[in-house]
Design a protein around this motif. Structure first.
Motif, PDB file in Angstrom:
ATOM      1  N   PHE A 113       0.851  -1.180   0.000  1.00  0.00           N
ATOM      2  CA  PHE A 113       0.000   0.000   0.000  1.00  0.00           C
ATOM      3  C   PHE A 113       0.891   1.237   0.000  1.00  0.00           C
ATOM      4  N   ASN A 114       0.589   2.201  -0.868  1.00  0.00           N
ATOM      5  CA  ASN A 114       1.281   3.488  -0.854  1.00  0.00           C
ATOM      6  C   ASN A 114       0.645   4.372   0.207  1.00  0.00           C
ATOM      7  N   ALA A 115       1.483   5.125   0.908  1.00  0.00           N
ATOM      8  CA  ALA A 115       0.985   5.972   1.999  1.00  0.00           C
ATOM      9  C   ALA A 115       1.670   7.325   1.958  1.00  0.00           C
ATOM     10  N   SER A 116       1.542   8.040   0.852  1.00  0.00           N
ATOM     11  CA  SER A 116       2.276   9.296   0.686  1.00  0.00           C
ATOM     12  C   SER A 116       1.765  10.423   1.571  1.00  0.00           C
ATOM     13  N   GLN A 117       0.586  10.307   2.177  1.00  0.00           N
ATOM     14  CA  GLN A 117       0.040  11.364   3.019  1.00  0.00           C
ATOM     15  C   GLN A 117       0.613  11.338   4.432  1.00  0.00           C
ATOM     16  N   VAL A 118       1.314  10.301   4.784  1.00  0.00           N
ATOM     17  CA  VAL A 118       1.885  10.182   6.122  1.00  0.00           C
ATOM     18  C   VAL A 118       3.248  10.856   6.107  1.00  0.00           C
ATOM     19  N   THR A 119       3.316  12.092   6.611  1.00  0.00           N
ATOM     20  CA  THR A 119       4.559  12.852   6.616  1.00  0.00           C
ATOM     21  C   THR A 119       4.596  13.786   7.822  1.00  0.00           C
ATOM     22  N   ALA A 120       5.788  13.957   8.373  1.00  0.00           N
ATOM     23  CA  ALA A 120       5.970  14.811   9.546  1.00  0.00           C
ATOM     24  C   ALA A 120       7.448  15.181   9.649  1.00  0.00           C
ATOM     25  N   PRO A 121       7.783  16.237  10.408  1.00  0.00           N
ATOM     26  CA  PRO A 121       9.194  16.538  10.641  1.00  0.00           C
ATOM     27  C   PRO A 121       9.896  15.351  11.307  1.00  0.00           C
ATOM     28  N   SER A 122      11.150  15.130  10.955  1.00  0.00           N
ATOM     29  CA  SER A 122      11.871  13.934  11.420  1.00  0.00           C
ATOM     30  C   SER A 122      12.027  13.867  12.928  1.00  0.00           C
ATOM     31  N   HIS A 123      12.113  15.006  13.592  1.00  0.00           N
ATOM     32  CA  HIS A 123      12.284  14.935  15.048  1.00  0.00           C
ATOM     33  C   HIS A 123      10.944  14.855  15.777  1.00  0.00           C
TER      34      HIS A 123
END
Length: 157
Positions: free
Chosen positions: A43-53
């Protein structure tokens, strides 16, 4: 009530630096559900993103439409769906056994809020334009036909 058998899963995350924000961000690029008897379902999940810390947290991460459909099948769509409830992910900059501050999946404005704001802005612009027109009205200097001859009123002696 019996629960369906759990499948091992792999979360593929990437880290990328964005010069505009000046920080590194992580993204869940895909989720693999591995079965010993068949090919993995991806499954592609390109909407799951956040700053690395930070960590990323959401009430639902699903391939089902009723839950936002944040997971999109890669390849042929399976006849079943995935629903992960109360998900929190952090793949980079992990220290200790606790998640860092969570970046939530909910947007700042819901679609209804955007619709209400844009409608209010449009109605406010129409009101301001109408008020500007009303304040610009001027009375005529003469109350007769400006194209015709002037009206003469004889005065009696």
């Amino acid at each position: 009530m019996s629960r369906p058998p759990s499948r091992p899963s792999r979360f593929h995350m990437t880290s990328r630096r964005f010069p505009v924000s000046g920080r590194d961000w992580f993204q869940l690029s895909r989720l693999e559900l591995v079965s010993p008897l068949a090919r993995p379902t991806v499954f592609n999940a390109s909407q799951v993103t956040a700053p690395s810390h930070y960590s990323w947290r959401c009430a639902h991460l699903s391939s089902l439409r009723g839950f936002g459909a944040g997971l999109r099948p890669h390849g042929p769509s399976p006849s079943w769906g995935v629903l992960l409830q109360d998900v929190q992910l952090q793949g980079f900059n992990v220290t200790g056994l606790q998640f860092s501050y969570a970046s939530d999946c909910a947007g700042f404005f819901a679609p209804g809020t955007w619709m209400g704001l844009l409608t209010a802005l449009l109605l406010g612009a129409i009101f301001a334009c109408g008020l500007h027109m009303l304040l610009g009205l001027k009375t005529m200097d003469r109350f007769d036909d400006p194209k015709g001859a002037t009206m003469a009123v004889p005065q009696g002696e």
